[in-house]
Motif scaffolding. Structure first.
Motif, PDB file in Angstrom:
ATOM      1  N   UNK A 114       0.516  -1.178   0.020  1.00 40.10           N
ATOM      2  CA  UNK A 114      -0.120   0.494  -0.166  1.00 40.10           C
ATOM      3  C   UNK A 114       0.905   1.366  -0.192  1.00 40.10           C
ATOM      4  N   UNK A 115       0.193   1.990  -0.616  1.00 37.36           N
ATOM      5  CA  UNK A 115       1.843   3.099  -0.986  1.00 37.36           C
ATOM      6  C   UNK A 115       0.834   4.528  -1.042  1.00 37.36           C
ATOM      7  N   UNK A 116       1.152   5.691  -0.292  1.00 36.80           N
ATOM      8  CA  UNK A 116       0.213   6.991  -0.135  1.00 36.80           C
ATOM      9  C   UNK A 116       1.168   7.757  -0.566  1.00 36.80           C
ATOM     10  N   UNK A 117       0.064   9.281  -0.839  1.00 43.52           N
ATOM     11  CA  UNK A 117       1.492  10.212  -0.627  1.00 43.52           C
ATOM     12  C   UNK A 117       2.360  10.177   0.688  1.00 43.52           C
ATOM     13  N   UNK A 118       2.122  10.525   2.185  1.00 47.71           N
ATOM     14  CA  UNK A 118       2.657   9.673   3.140  1.00 47.71           C
ATOM     15  C   UNK A 118       2.519   8.805   3.672  1.00 47.71           C
ATOM     16  N   UNK A 119       2.407   7.601   3.317  1.00 48.12           N
ATOM     17  CA  UNK A 119       2.251   6.369   4.302  1.00 48.12           C
ATOM     18  C   UNK A 119       2.943   5.310   3.134  1.00 48.12           C
ATOM     19  N   UNK A 120       3.309   4.833   3.670  1.00 45.48           N
ATOM     20  CA  UNK A 120       3.432   3.314   2.972  1.00 45.48           C
ATOM     21  C   UNK A 120       3.650   2.098   3.495  1.00 45.48           C
ATOM     22  N   UNK A 121       3.062   0.797   3.368  1.00 46.07           N
ATOM     23  CA  UNK A 121       3.526  -0.203   3.991  1.00 46.07           C
ATOM     24  C   UNK A 121       2.913  -1.496   3.052  1.00 46.07           C
ATOM     25  N   UNK A 122       4.295  -2.129   3.492  1.00 48.52           N
ATOM     26  CA  UNK A 122       4.377  -3.697   2.818  1.00 48.52           C
ATOM     27  C   UNK A 122       3.967  -5.154   3.559  1.00 48.52           C
ATOM     28  N   UNK A 123       3.228  -6.005   3.430  1.00 49.06           N
ATOM     29  CA  UNK A 123       3.234  -6.953   4.482  1.00 49.06           C
ATOM     30  C   UNK A 123       3.622  -8.274   3.615  1.00 49.06           C
ATOM     31  N   UNK A 180      16.138 -27.598   6.735  1.00 44.78           N
ATOM     32  CA  UNK A 180      15.181 -26.653   7.337  1.00 44.78           C
ATOM     33  C   UNK A 180      13.988 -26.760   7.325  1.00 44.78           C
ATOM     34  N   UNK A 181      13.196 -25.466   7.991  1.00 40.76           N
ATOM     35  CA  UNK A 181      11.835 -24.689   7.579  1.00 40.76           C
ATOM     36  C   UNK A 181      11.752 -23.749   8.198  1.00 40.76           C
ATOM     37  N   UNK A 182      10.941 -22.545   7.373  1.00 46.84           N
ATOM     38  CA  UNK A 182      10.918 -21.025   8.090  1.00 46.84           C
ATOM     39  C   UNK A 182       9.135 -21.312   7.565  1.00 46.84           C
ATOM     40  N   UNK A 183       8.540 -20.064   8.572  1.00 44.43           N
ATOM     41  CA  UNK A 183       7.866 -20.095   7.976  1.00 44.43           C
ATOM     42  C   UNK A 183       7.028 -18.146   9.072  1.00 44.43           C
ATOM     43  N   UNK A 184       6.937 -17.541   8.349  1.00 42.25           N
ATOM     44  CA  UNK A 184       6.476 -16.265   9.227  1.00 42.25           C
ATOM     45  C   UNK A 184       6.575 -14.919   8.382  1.00 42.25           C
ATOM     46  N   UNK A 185       6.160 -13.619   8.906  1.00 44.77           N
ATOM     47  CA  UNK A 185       5.322 -12.604   8.058  1.00 44.77           C
ATOM     48  C   UNK A 185       6.582 -11.241   8.497  1.00 44.77           C
ATOM     49  N   UNK A 186       7.163 -11.104   6.858  1.00 48.33           N
ATOM     50  CA  UNK A 186       7.576  -9.509   7.213  1.00 48.33           C
ATOM     51  C   UNK A 186       7.104  -8.549   7.468  1.00 48.33           C
ATOM     52  N   UNK A 187       7.444  -7.311   7.836  1.00 49.35           N
ATOM     53  CA  UNK A 187       6.136  -5.738   7.356  1.00 49.35           C
ATOM     54  C   UNK A 187       7.229  -4.688   7.108  1.00 49.35           C
ATOM     55  N   UNK A 188       7.108  -4.097   6.851  1.00 49.29           N
ATOM     56  CA  UNK A 188       8.485  -2.629   6.043  1.00 49.29           C
ATOM     57  C   UNK A 188       6.946  -1.531   6.219  1.00 49.29           C
ATOM     58  N   UNK A 189       7.670  -0.641   6.758  1.00 50.49           N
ATOM     59  CA  UNK A 189       6.274   0.988   5.909  1.00 50.49           C
ATOM     60  C   UNK A 189       7.175   1.785   6.183  1.00 50.49           C
ATOM     61  N   UNK A 190       6.717   2.924   5.468  1.00 46.35           N
ATOM     62  CA  UNK A 190       7.391   4.689   6.191  1.00 46.35           C
ATOM     63  C   UNK A 190       6.372   5.623   6.122  1.00 46.35           C
ATOM     64  N   UNK A 191       6.364   6.616   6.737  1.00 45.95           N
ATOM     65  CA  UNK A 191       5.546   7.550   7.722  1.00 45.95           C
ATOM     66  C   UNK A 191       6.390   9.280   7.334  1.00 45.95           C
ATOM     67  N   UNK A 192       5.364   9.927   6.800  1.00 47.04           N
ATOM     68  CA  UNK A 192       6.126  10.788   6.743  1.00 47.04           C
ATOM     69  C   UNK A 192       5.073  12.038   7.198  1.00 47.04           C
ATOM     70  N   UNK A 193       4.863  12.898   8.125  1.00 43.69           N
ATOM     71  CA  UNK A 193       3.970  14.164   7.814  1.00 43.69           C
ATOM     72  C   UNK A 193       5.218  15.746   8.658  1.00 43.69           C
ATOM     73  N   UNK A 194       4.651  16.662   7.990  1.00 40.35           N
ATOM     74  CA  UNK A 194       5.538  18.242   7.929  1.00 40.35           C
ATOM     75  C   UNK A 194       6.861  17.361   8.299  1.00 40.35           C
ATOM     76  N   UNK A 195       8.425  17.782   8.733  1.00 45.17           N
ATOM     77  CA  UNK A 195       9.373  17.311   9.501  1.00 45.17           C
ATOM     78  C   UNK A 195       9.318  16.121   9.984  1.00 45.17           C
ATOM     79  N   UNK A 196       8.804  15.463  10.108  1.00 44.12           N
ATOM     80  CA  UNK A 196       8.920  14.025  10.683  1.00 44.12           C
ATOM     81  C   UNK A 196       8.774  13.240   9.983  1.00 44.12           C
ATOM     82  N   UNK A 197       9.464  12.595   9.973  1.00 48.07           N
ATOM     83  CA  UNK A 197       9.424  10.688   9.225  1.00 48.07           C
ATOM     84  C   UNK A 197       9.954   9.725   9.764  1.00 48.07           C
ATOM     85  N   UNK A 198       9.425   8.173   9.172  1.00 46.63           N
ATOM     86  CA  UNK A 198      10.006   7.594  10.228  1.00 46.63           C
ATOM     87  C   UNK A 198       9.936   6.518   9.185  1.00 46.63           C
TER      88      UNK A 198
END
Length: 829
Positions: free
Chosen positions: A648-657, A680-698
Motif C-alpha cells: 500500500x502506498x499513499x503520499x505520506x504513508x507506505x506499508x508492505x506486508x 530446515x523449514x521456516x515460516x513467518x511474516x515481514x512488514x515494512x513501512x514509511x510515514x511522513x508528516x511535515x518535518x517528521x519521518x519514520x
C-alpha cells in the motif's frame, strides 16, 4: 498448518489496508489544500534488481526494498553489514568488522559466515559467484562509499530465476553514473576511537551524449576495538563513463580496491547462572564491547607458507582485499526488443589473518596438555618478554590463559568473469500486454586458497596488550617456542592444512513470461543452471594415507624444539582430483492484483537452489579418487518458497506486508569444523513501512520467523530444534526530524532472544541498539554530521559458541561494538 498461520496473520491486514486506502482518499478529498507542502508525491517506484524488467513495485509480485542515497547518508553505517541490517527480512551478524559478516533472509539457515543463499551484487553482477567461501565472503571485496546511489534488495521471488545461486534473494549496490553534475568531498574522524577517512565523488555530463563519474575513499586507524596497531588501512577508486545513443547506451566501468581491516572473532565471555537463566558479562580487564584477542604483541604469524617454506605473515593483514575489475554494460532498443548486456572481469586476491580462540582456561586449572599448572610460565612477547609469571590464577586480574589458532586463509585467486545477456519485449495480446524475456548467464569463478595455521597460548588483557606465553614443563623442557605450541592448527596432526585449486564454470539460460491485463499480472520464469567444477585438492585430512607433519627448524638454531616438531605442511605429491558436473532447474510463478492505485496484493511460489561450492570439498560427498560427486544431488541445495502479501502506498504513508514459508536443504561446515547435512523449514511474516508528516519521518520494518531443524543426516539429536542464533523477531526503525538546516534522528535495530547452539540448551539475550545522528547544514553546500553508534553503550551479544553454562564460568562469544562517536564534514560542489 504453516499456511494457516500465515493466512491468520495476513487476513486482518488485508482488510485493514483497503480501509486505510479509502480513509486516505477521504481525508485527501476533505482536506484538499491542507496537505503538508513538503509531503512527497505518490509516485511509481521502479525497481530493477532480480526481475525481468524494471517496474513499479505495486505491479510486481515480489518483495523488494531499497535504501536511497539520502538514507545511506544519515545512517552512517560503519560497515556494509551495518547498512544492510536496515533492510527488512534480512538477518545480519555484522560484528566481525568490515567483512565476513553473516547474512540470511527469512529464516534460511546461517550455518557459517558470508551469505550462502543470498547474493551480493555490484551494479547488477555478483561480486563473487559464491558468497560464503570459507574466510572469503563477498563483503570482504566490496565497500560502501560516496559512489553509491542506492542499495536494492529482493527477497525470494524471482531472485531464484534471474540470478544464479541466490534463491533467498539479491542485494544490489548501485553506483552513480554522472547524470547530474556535481560531487562532494567528505572528511571523517573518530572522536573516541582512532579512525581517519576521506571520501570524494564527482560526476557530470561531458556533453549531450557523454557523462562520467569517479569516486573513492582512503582511511587509516586502529578502529572501534583496541588492538594496539593500525588495523584499518587502504581505500578504493571507482569510475564509469557512459556514451548515450538515441536508442540506448554503452558504459565502461572500473574499480580498484586495496584495503585491509581486522577480523574480530569470539573471545572470553563470563557466563554464570543456569541454562534457564544465564548471566553474561565481561571479565576484569577485558571488555566484550571494546577489546579483542588481536594484539600488536602477538608478533607475526610464524608458519610454513603455501610453498612449504618458513614465513612470517603480519597479523595486521587482517581481512585484506586487492580487487581490480573492469566492466562493460550496454542497453539498446533493437527491433522492439530491449537488449541488455552486462559483463565484468575481476582480478581478486586477498585473504584473512585471524586469531581463532579454541579454548580458554583458568590459569590455576590448566589441563594436562598445558602442564596442569605445573612447570614455569613466562611472557614470550611484549614489553614483559622473559618475565616469569608467578601466579597464573591472578594474571591481569582475570587469571585467564587462552589457546588460540593464529592462521591465514590466503585467497591467491578469486578471479571471475561474469556476463549476463538478456532481451525483453512487450507484445499487445488481446486486452493485455505480454512481456517476454530471455537470457543467458555465464560465470567463471576461481577458488584457489591456502589454509596456513599455527597455534599458541596467550593471556587476556585490555587495550590490545595481550601477549604470548612460554611454558616449560616440570622437567625443564620448553614446550613452546616464542609462545607457539606448534606450527599447525592444534595437537599433533595436520588437520585443516589445505590447498584448494578449483574452478567453477556455470552456464544458465533463463526466460520469463508476464501477462498483464487490467489490474492483474500473471508471470512465470524458469532457469537452468549447469555447473562444471574442475581442480585439485591438497591436504593431510583428505585421508587415504596422506601425510602432513614434519619438523622444521624455524629459528635456525640447529635444534628441533617440541613446538617445531609439530609442523604441518601441504602434501603436494598426493593430490585429490575435483571433477564433477551438476545441474538444476529453478522456477517461479506469481500473480499480482492492483486492487486500486495505491494498493496491490500478490502471491508467488518459487523453487531455486544453491550449488555446494567449497563446503562439499574435503568431505565424503566428493570422491578423493576420481573427483566425482558420490551422489549427484549433493552438488546443490534446494530451496522452496511460498510468499504472499500486500503493498500500500499513499503520499505520506507506505506499508508492505509479506507472509512466507521456506523449506531448505543445507550442506555446510560450522565453526569448529562441524559438518552438517540438514533440512530446515521456516515460516513467518515481514512488514515494512514509511510515514511522513511535515518535518517528521519514520521508516522501519519487523520480521517474525518460526524456524525449525527438520533433520540432520549426521546428527539426529538436533531434529525438531530451533536453529542456533535464530530469533523470533528482528526489527529496525529510523525516526528523524528534518528542518531546513538540521536533521536529527536515530536508527534502532534489535532482535529477540535466541538459542546459542542447535542443542537448544541455553539462550542468548536479545538486544536493542540505538544509533543516533545529527546533521547540520550551515550552507547549501556544507554538511556537518555527528554519528553515534550504540548510543547507550549496550552489551549486545551476536554469537555465543559455548553450548551451555560452563562450570568454571568461562565461555566464548562475540558482542557488538560499544559506543563509538564519529564526526564528518562534507562539502558539495
Amino acid at each position: 498448518m504453516k499456511l494457516f498461520y500465515i493466512s491468520a496473520v495476513l487476513a486482518p491486514l488485508l482488510f485493514v489496508a483497503p480501509s486505510c486506502a479509502l480513509a486516505e482518499t477521504a481525508v485527501a478529498k476533505a482536506g484538499a489544500g491542507k496537505r503538508e507542502t513538503n509531503a512527497p508525491a505518490s509516485r511509481e517506484e521502479v525497481f530493477s534488481t532480480g526481475v525481468a524488467k524494471g517496474r513499479d513495485r505495486l505491479d510486481s509480485a515480489t518483495s523488494t526494498s531499497a535504501l536511497r542515497e539520502k538514507d545511506i547518508e544519515v545512517l552512517g553505517g560503519r560497515s556494509l553489514g551495518d547498512l544492510l541490517r536496515n533492510l527488512p527480512g534480512i538477518r545480519t551478524e555484522s560484528s566481525t568488522g568490515d567483512g565476513s559478516s553473516a547474512y540470511t533472509i527469512r529464516g534460511l539457515p546461517l550455518a557459517s559466515g558470508g551469505s550462502k543463499y543470498m547474493q551480493l551484487q555490484e551494479d547488477g553482477l555478483p561480486v563473487l559467484e559464491f558468497g560464503d567461501f570459507f574466510n572469503g565472503a563477498s563483503d570482504i571485496y566490496i565497500r560502501a562509499d560516496l559512489n553509491l546511489s542506492a542499495i536494492e534488495s529482493i527477497r525470494g521471488g524471482s531472485s531464484s530465476t534471474f540470478a544464479s545461486n541466490s534463491p533467498a534473494g539479491v542485494i544490489n549496490l548501485i553506483s552513480k553514473t554522472g547524470d547530474v553534475a556535481g560531487g562532494a568531498v567528505q572528511l571523517s574522524t573518530g572522536l573516541d576511537y582512532d579512525t581517519k577517512r576521506v571520501d570524494f565523488e564527482y560526476g557530470a555530463p561531458i556533453n549531450d551524449s557523454w557523462r562520467f563519474h569517479i569516486g573513492g575513499f582512503y582511511r587509516v586507524g586502529e578502529g572501534p576495538r583496541r588492538v594496539g596497531f593500525n588495523a584499518f588501512k587502504g581505500g578504493q577508486l571507482k569510475f564509469n563513463v557512459t556514451k548515450q545513443f538515441s536508442n540506448g547506451y554503452v558504459r565502461l566501468s572500473g574499480k580498484y580496491l586495496d584495503d585491509r581491516s581486522p577480523h574480530y572473532l569470539p573471545g572470553p565471555v563470563r557466563i554464570t547462572g543456569t541454562n534457564d537463566n544465564p548471566v553474561y558479562g565481561s571479565f576484569n580487564t577485558y571488555d566484550v564491547r571494546r577489546d579483542s584477542m588481536l594484539s600488536g604483541y602477538l608478533g607475526n604469524l610464524v608458519t610454513l607458507d603455501a610453498d612449504n617454506k618458513p614465513a612470517e605473515l603480519p597479523v595486521s593483514q587482517g581481512q585484506s582485499a586487492l580487487v581490480k575489475s573492469i566492466g562493460l554494460e550496454s542497453q539498446f532498443e533493437v527491433a522492439g526488443w530491449t537488449v541488455t548486456q552486462r559483463g565484468r572481469y575481476s582480478d581478486i586476491q586477498g585473504g584473512t589473518t585471524r586469531n581463532l580462540v579454541s579454548a580458554i582456561y583458568s590459569g590455576s586449572a590448566l589441563p594436562a596438555s598445558l602442564g596442569g599448572g605445573a612447570g614455569t610460565f613466562a611472557y614470550a612477547t611484549g614489553p614483559r618478554a622473559g618475565q616469569v609469571i608467578t601466579n597464573l590464577g591472578a594474571l591481569n586480574g582475570n587469571g585467564l590463559v587462552v589457546a588460540s589458532s593464529l592462521n591465514r586463509i590466503e585467497s591467491r585467486s578469486l578471479n571471475n568473469f561474469i556476463n549476463d545477456l538478456r532481451a525483453t519485449r512487450a507484445y499487445g495480446v488481446g486486452k493485455g500486454e505480454l512481456t517476454v524475456t530471455g537470457g543467458i548467464y555465464k560465470s567463471l569463478q576461481d577458488y584457489t586458497s591456502d589454509w596456513l595455521y599455527s597455534n599458541h597460548i596467550q593471556d587476556v588483557a585490555d587495550d590490545g596488550n595481550s601477549a604470548l606465553i612460554n611454558y616449560t614443563n616440570a622437567a625443564g623442557v620448553r614446550q613452546t617456542q616464542n609462545g607457539y605450541l606448534g606450527f599447525n592448527r592444534s595437537g599433533s596432526t595436520a588437520f585443516f592444512r589445505r590447498d584448494y585449486d578449483v574452478r567453477y564454470n556455470i552456464t544458465a539460460p533463463y526466460g520469463s513470461l508476464n501477462y498483464r491485463f487490467g489490474k492483474v499480472a500473471i508471470g512465470g520464469s524458469v532457469r537452468y543452471d549447469s555447473g562444471r567444477v574442475r581442480g585439485q585438492l591438497f591436504g593431510a585430512d583428505l585421508g587415504g594415507g596422506r601425510v602432513g607433519m614434519k619438523s622444521v627448524d624455524f629459528n635456525g638454531d640447529g635444534v628441533i624444539s617440541v613446538a617445531e616438531s609439530k609442523t604441518a605442511f601441504t602434501p603436494y605429491d598426493r593430490p585429490a582430483p575435483v571433477h564433477y558436473n551438476y545441474g538444476y532447474a529453478s522456477y517461479s510463478v506469481g500473480v499480482n492484483y492492483r486492487v486500486a492505485e495505491p494498493f496491490a496484493v500478490f502471491a508467488r511460489y518459487s523453487r531455486g537452489a544453491r550449488a555446494g561450492a567449497d563446503k562439499v570439498l574435503f568431505s565424503d560427498k566428493v570422491s578423493t579418487t576420481d573427483g566425482h560427486l558420490v551422489n549427484k544431488a549433493d552438488g546443490y541445495d534446494i530451496v522452496k518458497q511460498f510468499e504472499g502479501g500486500f503493498k500500500y502506498r499513499a503520499p505520506s504513508f507506505t506499508v508492505n506486508v509479506t507472509g512466507f514459508n521456506a523449506d531448505t536443504e543445507d550442506t555446510n561446515v560450522q565453526a569448529g569444523a562441524i559438518t552438517t547435512d540438514r533440512n530446515y523449514t521456516a515460516y513467518g511474516v515481514e512488514a515494512e513501512g514509511t510515514y511522513r508528516h511535515g518535518p517528521f519521518s519514520l521508516r522501519g520494518g519487523v520480521t517474525y520467523t518460526h524456524a525449525k531443524l527438520v533433520n540432520d543426516k549426521l546428527n539426529a539429536a538436533v531434529a525438531g530444534k530451533v536453529p542456533r542464533r535464530q530469533p523470533d523477531f528482528i526489527y529496525q526503525v529510523t525516526p528523524q526530524f528534518e528542518l531546513r538546516q538540521v536533521t536529527v534522528g536515530a536508527n534502532i535495530t534489535g532482535t529477540t532472544s535466541s538459542w546459542v547452539q542447535d542443542n537448544n540448551l541455553m539462550r542468548m539475550p536479545g538486544y536493542k541498539l540505538v544509533d543516533a545522528f545529527v546533521q547540520y547544514r550551515p550552507t547549501d553546500r556544507v554538511r556537518l554530521m555527528l554519528n553515534v553508534d550504540n548510543l547507550f553503550d549496550k552489551v549486545a551479544f551476536i554469537e555465543i559458541t559455548t553450548p551451555s553454562v560452563p562450570a568454571n564460568g568461562i565461555g566464548i562469544g562475540r558482542a557488538a561494538n560499544g559506543r563509538t562517536i564519529s564526526m564528518s564534514a562534507r562539502m558539495s560542489f
